[in-house]
Structures are given as C-alpha cells and as structure tokens.
Design a protein around this motif. Sequence first.
Motif, PDB file in Angstrom:
ATOM      1  N   THR A 178       1.400  75.050 -21.311  1.00 59.56           N
ATOM      2  CA  THR A 178       2.207  74.248 -20.390  1.00 59.56           C
ATOM      3  C   THR A 178       3.671  74.262 -20.815  1.00 59.56           C
ATOM      4  O   THR A 178       4.017  74.688 -21.926  1.00 59.56           O
ATOM      5  N   VAL A 179       4.511  73.747 -19.906  1.00 59.93           N
ATOM      6  CA  VAL A 179       5.927  73.517 -20.206  1.00 59.93           C
ATOM      7  C   VAL A 179       6.215  72.046 -19.938  1.00 59.93           C
ATOM      8  O   VAL A 179       5.967  71.543 -18.831  1.00 59.93           O
ATOM      9  N   SER A 180       6.731  71.342 -20.957  1.00 61.93           N
ATOM     10  CA  SER A 180       7.150  69.947 -20.781  1.00 61.93           C
ATOM     11  C   SER A 180       8.623  69.915 -20.405  1.00 61.93           C
ATOM     12  O   SER A 180       9.409  70.779 -20.827  1.00 61.93           O
ATOM     13  N   VAL A 181       9.001  68.909 -19.580  1.00 63.10           N
ATOM     14  CA  VAL A 181      10.390  68.750 -19.159  1.00 63.10           C
ATOM     15  C   VAL A 181      10.923  67.435 -19.731  1.00 63.10           C
ATOM     16  O   VAL A 181      10.330  66.371 -19.514  1.00 63.10           O
ATOM     17  N   ILE A 182      12.005  67.523 -20.470  1.00 65.72           N
ATOM     18  CA  ILE A 182      12.629  66.343 -21.083  1.00 65.72           C
ATOM     19  C   ILE A 182      13.883  65.978 -20.308  1.00 65.72           C
ATOM     20  O   ILE A 182      14.738  66.827 -20.034  1.00 65.72           O
ATOM     21  N   ASN A 183      13.977  64.694 -19.923  1.00 65.52           N
ATOM     22  CA  ASN A 183      15.209  64.163 -19.332  1.00 65.52           C
ATOM     23  C   ASN A 183      16.166  63.881 -20.484  1.00 65.52           C
ATOM     24  O   ASN A 183      15.930  62.989 -21.306  1.00 65.52           O
TER      25      ASN A 183
ATOM     26  N   SER B 239       9.935  62.596 -21.804  1.00 64.68           N
ATOM     27  CA  SER B 239       9.276  63.619 -20.991  1.00 64.68           C
ATOM     28  C   SER B 239       9.125  63.087 -19.573  1.00 64.68           C
ATOM     29  O   SER B 239       8.819  61.910 -19.352  1.00 64.68           O
ATOM     30  N   THR B 240       9.360  63.964 -18.595  1.00 63.66           N
ATOM     31  CA  THR B 240       9.290  63.541 -17.201  1.00 63.66           C
ATOM     32  C   THR B 240       8.143  64.267 -16.500  1.00 63.66           C
ATOM     33  O   THR B 240       7.996  65.481 -16.619  1.00 63.66           O
ATOM     34  N   GLY B 241       7.333  63.531 -15.745  1.00 59.75           N
ATOM     35  CA  GLY B 241       6.280  64.127 -14.935  1.00 59.75           C
ATOM     36  C   GLY B 241       5.185  64.767 -15.765  1.00 59.75           C
ATOM     37  O   GLY B 241       5.131  64.679 -16.993  1.00 59.75           O
ATOM     38  N   THR B 242       4.319  65.446 -15.062  1.00 64.28           N
ATOM     39  CA  THR B 242       3.206  66.159 -15.684  1.00 64.28           C
ATOM     40  C   THR B 242       3.685  67.509 -16.186  1.00 64.28           C
ATOM     41  O   THR B 242       4.439  68.193 -15.487  1.00 64.28           O
ATOM     42  N   PRO B 243       3.248  67.918 -17.403  1.00 68.53           N
ATOM     43  CA  PRO B 243       3.646  69.252 -17.873  1.00 68.53           C
ATOM     44  C   PRO B 243       3.265  70.329 -16.870  1.00 68.53           C
ATOM     45  O   PRO B 243       2.254  70.237 -16.176  1.00 68.53           O
TER      46      PRO B 243
ATOM     47  N   THR C  77      11.719  71.811  -8.164  1.00 69.39           N
ATOM     48  CA  THR C  77      10.407  71.199  -7.921  1.00 69.39           C
ATOM     49  C   THR C  77       9.533  71.199  -9.167  1.00 69.39           C
ATOM     50  O   THR C  77       8.474  70.573  -9.186  1.00 69.39           O
ATOM     51  N   ASN C  78       9.979  71.926 -10.197  1.00 68.95           N
ATOM     52  CA  ASN C  78       9.202  72.086 -11.429  1.00 68.95           C
ATOM     53  C   ASN C  78       7.792  72.605 -11.138  1.00 68.95           C
ATOM     54  O   ASN C  78       6.785  72.096 -11.622  1.00 68.95           O
TER      55      ASN C  78
END
Length: 622
Positions: free
Chosen positions: A380-385, A391-395, A431-432
């Motif tokens: 997966t890819v995690s998104v950091i604000n 972490s934002t949203g689901t990986p 949209t990630n």
Amino acid sequence: MSPNQGSTGGGTLVTFTGTNLAGITAVKFGTRPATGVTQVSPTQVTAISPAGSGTVGVTVTTAGGTSNPVPFFYVDSPFLCSLSAASGPLAGGGTITLTGDELSTATSVRFGANSVVPTVVSDRQLSVTVPAGAVIGPVAVSVVTPGGTSNSVTYTYVGVPAITAISPITGTSAGGTSFTLTGTNLTGAGVTFNGVPASAITVNPGGTSLTGTTPPGVSGAATVQVTTAGGTSNSLTYTYVGMPTATAISPITGTSAGGTAFTLTGTNLTGAGVTFNGVPATGVTVNPAGTSLTGTSPAGTPGNATIQVTTPGGSATVPGGFTYVLRRVYVTNAFANTVSVISTATNTVLTTVSVGNNPSGIAVSPNDTRAYVANSGAGTVSVINTATNTSTGTPITVGTNPRRVAITPDGTRAYVANSGSTTVSVINTATNTVTSTITSGAAPYGVDITPDGTRVYVTNSGSTTVSVINTATNTVAGPPITVGTTPRNVAITPDGTRAYVTNNGSNTVSVITTATNTVLTTIPVGLGPHGIAITPDGTRAYITNNTAGTVSVIDTATNTVIGSPITVGGVGANPYGVAIIPDGTRAYVANQGSNTVSVITIATNTTSSITAGTGPFGVAAA
C-alpha cells in the motif's frame, strides 16, 4: 487763484493773480481773513487759507477797493482703508487699487519716499502702478489730496523667490506625497508641479522652507516652481513614478527560516523594496525595465504571508502571497511502521506518524502539502497530511512490495515501483486512486521523473536495466537501458539532461544521457551503493554506500568522486536513503543499522547525528 481747493483745516498756500493788487490790505476766504499775506508783485499775492468748509468766495482788498470774489473749495482730508494687494516685487510695476474716502482730488500716492500719480476711479477708489522699492520690506502708503495727506497702510516689497532643493525628488503619479522645499523669499508661496498647484502649503516664519502635498501627475519629470508676490522662482525637477503592480512571485513557498531566493514580476518596480508580512526582504535587485526583481525572503511564521512591493510610486500586493513552511525531513522507520518528522531548523524530531507495514520509500508533493509513503510489507501507499502530520484516508493499494515513489512536477500523479510484481502503479493524487499499472522490468525498485514531467526512469533491480516510461501514454518507451548489477535508485539532474543510477551489486554509479538514453560513463563508488540525491544546483550527487557505511560525493561536471567518502552513522550504520533540503545546504542520510539520521553540511561535508525511529530507511525533504 491756485489752487482753488484746500483742507477744511486751513493751511493751504494759495497764489492769487490779477491786476491792481499793489498795496493789498487783506485777503478773505468768505468772512475769514487769510494769514501770511505776501505781496509778490502788483499782479500776484500769496496767502494761507484759514479753516473753513464748503465753497467760499475769496476776495482781495487794497486801497482801491475790494476785488471780485473767486470760489475756493474746502475739501475734507482723505482716509485710506485698504490696498488690493498688500505686497509685491521689489521691482514694482503691478497695478493695485486703493480704497478709502475723499480720494477724488488725490494728486499723488506715496510709497515710502517714492510718489506716483494715481488714476481716480471714484471718490472711494484710486488705481496706481506700484513704483520700484528701495529695499525689501514694508513701506507706508498714503494718499495726498488738496485736503491733506491720509493715514498710512502698509505695503511690503518682496524679493523674488528662489528654490534650492526638494525632498523627496520622486513620488507617486497619484499624488499625495508630502514634500519639503528649501530656498529664500518663500513667504506667501504657492507651489506648482507642471503648472498644477500643490496643496496644504505651509511656510516657515523665515520664508526659507515650506512643506506641501504633491498633486497627481503624469509619470516622468515635472517642473516645480514657487510663486509669491515677489514673482516666480527658478525651477527644480521632480519625478513622478507610476504606481507599481505585482503580478506573481516564484516560488510561492519557502522555509520559515528565510533565505529563499525569489523572483517577483510586475510593472514600475524601479526602486522597489519588498516586505514579507512587513519584514524586509534582502538583496533586492530590480531589472532595468522595472518589470521584475529578485531577492531573498526573511524569516517568517509558518503560513501565508502578505508580500508588498513599495516604490516611490506607491505600494502593491502580490496576489496569493507567499507561504512559509516549516522545512522538514520525513524519514521512514521500516521496523517501527512509522515516519519521523524532523525540523531542519533544530534538527530534532517534531513528531512520529504511524503508517503501513515496513515503510520504504517516501516522496513529498511539490506544494509540500502531502507525503506519499510506500509500505513495502503491506502493498500500500499511505498519504500524510504535512500540515497536521497525520495519515489521511485509507492506504492506497498498489502492487506487491512497493519500494519507491516519485511525484510529477505538477503534483498530479505519483509513480510507485512495485518490486514484487514487476509493475509501476500510477496514482491520481486528486483522488488518491490507482489509474494505471505499467509492466516494467524485473523487480522495479527506484523511480524518478524528469523535470518536464514527460518521462519516468525506473531501476529494475532484478536485472541490470533501467526502464523509461512515457507519462503521456503510461507505457514503457524503447528498450531498457543496460546499467550495472542490481540497480537500486535513480536521480535526475535539475536540468533533466542526465540520470544517475546506483548499482548496488557492482559498486558503481551509471550516468545516463537522457537525450539518447545511453550510458555516458560509469563511476566507481563505495561498497553497496544504494540511495542517491542531487543538489538543487545540480553540481553534486550524494550516494549512500550501504555496505561501507559511507557517503560518496560525485562532481557532476567531471563525473568523478571528490574527496574521501563521508563516514555516517557509526559502525554497522547501513545508510540507505538520502535527501537534500531545497536550499541545498544539507543532506540527510537514513542509517538503518544505528537508528539515526546523519546530517551532512554540504559546504564542508561534515556530519552531525539525529536519533530517529527503528530501522530508518527512506528520506524525503520538504
């Protein structure tokens, strides 16, 4: 009889001309005798009129009898009320009006010691041309009539004004600039700029300086003159400057520590100063046309700053301002499933962010708002604000064993190298979501994108190649490029002309010419080269030698290693990732074996150390 009129108070010397005047015994004005009767000749007698009023008959008496009467008019003394102009030039010449009473018989007007003949307008008004004065200053003005001399009023002879300096010498074409003029004889002055009157004029008591406010004017030189009762001065030059405009600043973000080089565009920027939230920028230089300037940002508080440009023509604000960011380095801790956030201002860990299993590579978006973390153990890819460091949203699910991630220069897509599935995932950052999956070579590992965003270079660590992806079609373009053994990571120069590849299995770095996608040269480095980063100016490449526990530095002009390898992290450090902060002053190295991050000062290639999480691996700078 001459004159035939005189003051009601008497005292007028009158001359009588006639015949048979010898032996005169008396002269009477009506019934009142004159005094000072003098026989001048048998045909002429003088006498001094007595007091009287109205019109009386004057007679002369001799032994032969009394003459016929001749009328004499008694006139009241004149009274002077005012002058239409109370001052004028020393040279005289101006016409003024005198107002008073009993002026119709005026014979002269005295200005101090000088007399002029007036023009009678009415019994209440005279018109006179002012004679030249002897010296600058006040004189008494009075009217002389047969009825006597009037009271006096003051008229002031004024010197011609002269001006020597104006400050400031430039100002906005909109007007409203406060100015000071120095000179002489400025009392009572009016000031004009190209003939347009200035406002709010105040003159000091000595008449040597004045202040005022400029009127609006056309951009360019304006003639400044002073006019007083004494005349019009010489002229000085004042320059009207057009109001500045500010259209854009680049970059729009920079470190809160200051020191970001910026370019600002607009118009009428000559003589500009620039402030960030009121704090002056340094090193401001304006181009000759006044359409752009460069400078260096001051330190500021993280967040948006108002950028204002101020010139002699006024002030303008840059649309959108400038965003101060707290410069940070993000380090993935592979064995702790976290990311350490390090402040570059203090070189301390600000916070730790939980992400997915076994985080590996990390990249920060061009606008510094998000960090993308490849979780190699989770696929997966995690998104950091980065504003909140959460972490934002689901990986985002990608391929197997994602190792590295790179973001396009426009920030719209992230490319993830999936080592376990021989693919590259393309993430739409709006949209990630994964929008495309591209088959690459064996065990794709490292990834970087050209500055123009048109190509992605992917190292295939399971082979000896590098694949090139066309971002327009998201397909592999052309045959793979053969490099060294086990290529791990790739970094492209800021000008996009070369790609540097670390060959972990052959202890070398391959240099690819991107114009032809051929290997230009191969550079020997330390044991187990892994991570690579190029300085923002493109002059050096920093390579982590994982097995050797060192960092090699390559001079990109000569493609040779310069100096001795830099030891980092101590014994068993196992340095992996490396990143250089945007101002190019420091490189940060993740030492997985010692749970530290080494900080290399690029000017001296000396190091310091920061304790990070467990198993630091990837590094990205924001």
